[in-house]
Scaffold this motif. Structure first.
Motif, PDB file in Angstrom:
ATOM      1  N   ILE A 140       8.660  -6.993  -0.581  1.00  0.00           N
ATOM      2  CA  ILE A 140       7.375  -7.079   0.028  1.00  0.00           C
ATOM      3  C   ILE A 140       7.314  -7.526   1.235  1.00  0.00           C
ATOM      4  O   ILE A 140       7.368  -8.606   1.653  1.00  0.00           O
ATOM      5  N   GLU A 141       6.803  -6.600   2.411  1.00  0.00           N
ATOM      6  CA  GLU A 141       6.273  -7.277   3.915  1.00  0.00           C
ATOM      7  C   GLU A 141       4.630  -7.589   3.911  1.00  0.00           C
ATOM      8  O   GLU A 141       3.982  -6.500   3.739  1.00  0.00           O
ATOM      9  N   LYS A 142       4.237  -8.420   4.277  1.00  0.00           N
ATOM     10  CA  LYS A 142       3.397  -8.371   4.328  1.00  0.00           C
ATOM     11  C   LYS A 142       2.939  -7.907   6.389  1.00  0.00           C
ATOM     12  O   LYS A 142       3.500  -8.698   7.478  1.00  0.00           O
ATOM     13  N   ARG A 143       1.357  -7.706   6.427  1.00  0.00           N
ATOM     14  CA  ARG A 143       1.771  -6.821   7.345  1.00  0.00           C
ATOM     15  C   ARG A 143      -0.301  -7.458   7.861  1.00  0.00           C
ATOM     16  O   ARG A 143      -0.589  -6.988   6.925  1.00  0.00           O
ATOM     17  N   VAL A 196       5.634  -2.396  -0.034  1.00  0.00           N
ATOM     18  CA  VAL A 196       6.523  -2.413  -0.602  1.00  0.00           C
ATOM     19  C   VAL A 196       7.655  -2.020  -0.491  1.00  0.00           C
ATOM     20  O   VAL A 196       7.110  -0.587   0.166  1.00  0.00           O
ATOM     21  N   LYS A 197       9.320  -1.570  -0.601  1.00  0.00           N
ATOM     22  CA  LYS A 197      10.130  -1.623  -0.333  1.00  0.00           C
ATOM     23  C   LYS A 197      10.939  -1.562  -1.610  1.00  0.00           C
ATOM     24  O   LYS A 197      11.666  -1.974  -1.687  1.00  0.00           O
ATOM     25  N   ILE A 198      11.380  -0.148  -1.617  1.00  0.00           N
ATOM     26  CA  ILE A 198      12.437  -0.603  -3.194  1.00  0.00           C
ATOM     27  C   ILE A 198      13.905   0.815  -3.013  1.00  0.00           C
ATOM     28  O   ILE A 198      13.475   2.005  -2.378  1.00  0.00           O
ATOM     29  N   ARG A 199      14.734  -0.323  -2.340  1.00  0.00           N
ATOM     30  CA  ARG A 199      16.317   0.609  -1.931  1.00  0.00           C
ATOM     31  C   ARG A 199      17.036   0.473  -3.060  1.00  0.00           C
ATOM     32  O   ARG A 199      17.190  -1.182  -4.474  1.00  0.00           O
ATOM     33  N   THR A 216      14.816   6.029  -1.233  1.00  0.00           N
ATOM     34  CA  THR A 216      13.604   4.446  -0.783  1.00  0.00           C
ATOM     35  C   THR A 216      12.551   4.401  -1.471  1.00  0.00           C
ATOM     36  O   THR A 216      11.564   6.054  -0.781  1.00  0.00           O
ATOM     37  N   ALA A 217      11.988   4.426  -2.285  1.00  0.00           N
ATOM     38  CA  ALA A 217      10.456   4.130  -3.025  1.00  0.00           C
ATOM     39  C   ALA A 217       9.822   3.462  -1.978  1.00  0.00           C
ATOM     40  O   ALA A 217      10.131   2.020  -1.996  1.00  0.00           O
ATOM     41  N   THR A 218       8.383   3.162  -1.799  1.00  0.00           N
ATOM     42  CA  THR A 218       7.635   3.047  -0.538  1.00  0.00           C
ATOM     43  C   THR A 218       5.912   2.891  -0.588  1.00  0.00           C
ATOM     44  O   THR A 218       5.671   4.039  -1.028  1.00  0.00           O
ATOM     45  N   GLU A 219       4.963   2.457  -0.984  1.00  0.00           N
ATOM     46  CA  GLU A 219       3.848   2.232  -1.303  1.00  0.00           C
ATOM     47  C   GLU A 219       3.301   0.599  -0.234  1.00  0.00           C
ATOM     48  O   GLU A 219       4.230  -0.321  -0.104  1.00  0.00           O
ATOM     49  N   THR A 220       2.042   1.243   0.004  1.00  0.00           N
ATOM     50  CA  THR A 220       1.186   0.042   0.808  1.00  0.00           C
ATOM     51  C   THR A 220      -0.182  -0.476  -0.214  1.00  0.00           C
ATOM     52  O   THR A 220      -0.600   0.616  -0.861  1.00  0.00           O
ATOM     53  N   PHE A 221      -0.211  -1.896   0.236  1.00  0.00           N
ATOM     54  CA  PHE A 221      -1.821  -2.447  -0.461  1.00  0.00           C
ATOM     55  C   PHE A 221      -2.302  -3.141  -0.270  1.00  0.00           C
ATOM     56  O   PHE A 221      -1.208  -3.818   0.637  1.00  0.00           O
ATOM     57  N   SER A 222      -3.494  -2.946  -1.081  1.00  0.00           N
ATOM     58  CA  SER A 222      -4.203  -4.403   0.012  1.00  0.00           C
ATOM     59  C   SER A 222      -4.122  -5.807  -0.720  1.00  0.00           C
ATOM     60  O   SER A 222      -4.262  -6.931  -0.265  1.00  0.00           O
ATOM     61  N   ARG A 223      -3.658  -6.027  -1.771  1.00  0.00           N
ATOM     62  CA  ARG A 223      -3.893  -6.995  -2.518  1.00  0.00           C
ATOM     63  C   ARG A 223      -2.086  -7.204  -3.039  1.00  0.00           C
ATOM     64  O   ARG A 223      -1.663  -6.027  -3.544  1.00  0.00           O
ATOM     65  N   LEU A 224      -2.301  -8.676  -3.236  1.00  0.00           N
ATOM     66  CA  LEU A 224      -0.510  -8.585  -3.309  1.00  0.00           C
ATOM     67  C   LEU A 224       0.281  -8.354  -5.155  1.00  0.00           C
ATOM     68  O   LEU A 224       1.035  -8.080  -5.550  1.00  0.00           O
ATOM     69  N   THR A 225      -0.837  -8.572  -5.823  1.00  0.00           N
ATOM     70  CA  THR A 225      -1.012  -8.729  -7.023  1.00  0.00           C
ATOM     71  C   THR A 225      -0.753  -7.617  -7.033  1.00  0.00           C
ATOM     72  O   THR A 225       0.334  -6.819  -7.923  1.00  0.00           O
ATOM     73  N   ASP A 226      -0.983  -5.590  -6.634  1.00  0.00           N
ATOM     74  CA  ASP A 226      -1.200  -4.534  -7.224  1.00  0.00           C
ATOM     75  C   ASP A 226       0.703  -4.481  -6.383  1.00  0.00           C
ATOM     76  O   ASP A 226       0.808  -3.714  -7.581  1.00  0.00           O
ATOM     77  N   ALA A 227       0.460  -5.064  -5.353  1.00  0.00           N
ATOM     78  CA  ALA A 227       1.991  -4.161  -4.570  1.00  0.00           C
ATOM     79  C   ALA A 227       2.716  -5.216  -5.888  1.00  0.00           C
ATOM     80  O   ALA A 227       4.353  -4.201  -6.218  1.00  0.00           O
ATOM     81  N   LYS A 228       3.080  -6.202  -6.004  1.00  0.00           N
ATOM     82  CA  LYS A 228       4.162  -6.669  -6.960  1.00  0.00           C
ATOM     83  C   LYS A 228       4.294  -5.974  -7.984  1.00  0.00           C
ATOM     84  O   LYS A 228       5.238  -5.736  -8.701  1.00  0.00           O
TER      85      LYS A 228
END
Length: 350
Positions: A4-7, A18-21, A27-39
């Motif tokens: 998880i990369e904070k931007r 979020v990047k899953i390898r 590779t699966a990636t997605e971007t969220f505004s909240r860290l909880t949703d990202a996790k």
């Protein structure tokens, strides 16, 4: 594994990418505004991939092209030297196909719309050139490739089935010995254009590479420029021409932007020099000359001066030497000098 990369955006907003390898899976990636949703997404998606419940084709059936374009603009556009052009091309696709799911954006549909685009009149009222059409095609195919290989939204992009557009770009127009001083005199009164033209002629850099130039890329001590946003993605270092050095040293650096050529209206964007450029050409009495021809001029002067095609290719950032060979006809004397060495060798062997 999930990372998880904070931007932090320029406006201060925060997002979490979020990047899953996992070996053997895209590779699966997605971007969220909240860290909880990202996790939460990372945990569920990683488990689904390991249990073979994560299928990219399902993503392609849920995600629309408009969503993919929005993601591309947020993550990929900032990496480009001239993002405004790619953004314009993607906006055209968004208008035509934005509501389509990615699973429905197939090569046949893309080819159909490319044919329609070729029949449309451009802003000038004339049909778009083949090189322009090619940029529209590249914009969409690159996005689809990202959605497949990087984001895991598509299993197979099938961009190899998109019709290729042939572009015959053999034009070599350069300033002759009479035109060069006339142009330099015409641009001299315009501070921005003067520096831009001197850098373009002295380095052979592309217009986009220079207009996106930032001060951290300029090293006055070593008198060099480090280009990081290039057309082919390769970084290269260029010497600052002597004529441009004092202009760079005297240039006022703004606190609200790192750009060397910032727009006065919006300092976050590069300046637009089109009007000043056309006025300078008219004042110099030069016809049939484009901004990109400054790059052709630099390459032509190098070849005429005896520089090898390999050295010219390295300076200009050509990956394929075939592109540089278009200038080879400008070096007949240089080739004769090389051939004379063969004569000397043969003569000495008798």
């Amino acid at each position: 594994m999930a990372a998880i990369e904070k931007r932090t955006a320029s406006d201060g907003s925060t997002s979490y990418r979020v990047k899953i390898r996992i070996k053997g899976h895209p590779t699966a990636t997605e971007t969220f505004s909240r860290l909880t949703d990202a996790k939460q997404w990372a945990s569920k998606t990683e488990a689904a991939i390991r249990e073979k419940r994560h299928f990219p084709e399902r993503q392609a059936q849920r995600k629309t092209l408009a969503e993919a374009i929005a993601k591309y603009k947020a993550e990929e556009l900032p990496k480009l030297a001239q993002p405004q052009h790619r953004e314009r091309h993607l906006s055209w696709w968004n208008t035509r196909l934005g509501a389509y799911h990615l699973s429905d954006v197939r090569p046949e549909l893309i080819n159909e719309h490319m044919q329609a685009l070729a029949k449309e009149a451009g802003p000038s009222g004339k049909p778009r050139a083949a090189s322009t059409l090619r940029h529209y095609s590249i914009a969409l195919t690159h996005l689809l490739n990202m959605a497949s290989s990087k984001w895991g939204w598509i299993e197979h992009a099938q961009t190899d089935r998109v019709q290729k557009i042939a572009v015959h770009n053999d034009r070599v127009r350069f300033l002759d010995d009479d035109e060069l001083p006339r142009l330099l005199d015409a641009v001299a009164p315009h501070e921005d254009l003067n520096l831009f033209v001197l850098l373009a002629l002295g380095t052979g850099a592309r217009a986009g590479e220079l207009l996106s130039l930032t001060w951290p890329q300029v090293d006055m001590k070593s008198r060099s420029i480090r280009l990081t946003k290039t057309k082919n993605g390769d970084m290269r270092t260029l010497p600052i021409p002597a004529q441009a050095l004092p202009l760079l040293a005297a240039r006022v650096r703004r606190l609200d932007t790192s750009l060397v050529f910032p727009s006065r209206k919006d300092p976050r964007k590069p300046i637009v020099l089109r009007r000043a450029w056309l006025e300078a050409l008219q004042a110099a009495g030069i016809e049939n000359f484009k901004v990109h021809d400054l790059r052709h001029s630099a390459a032509s002067y190098l070849v005429q001066g005896g520089a090898s095609l390999l050295a010219v290719a390295e300076l200009l950032g050509h990956r394929d030497l075939k592109i540089t060979r278009r200038y080879s006809h400008l070096a007949p004397q240089h080739l004769r000098d090389v051939a004379s060495r063969l004569d000397e060798k043969l003569g000495g062997a008798r």
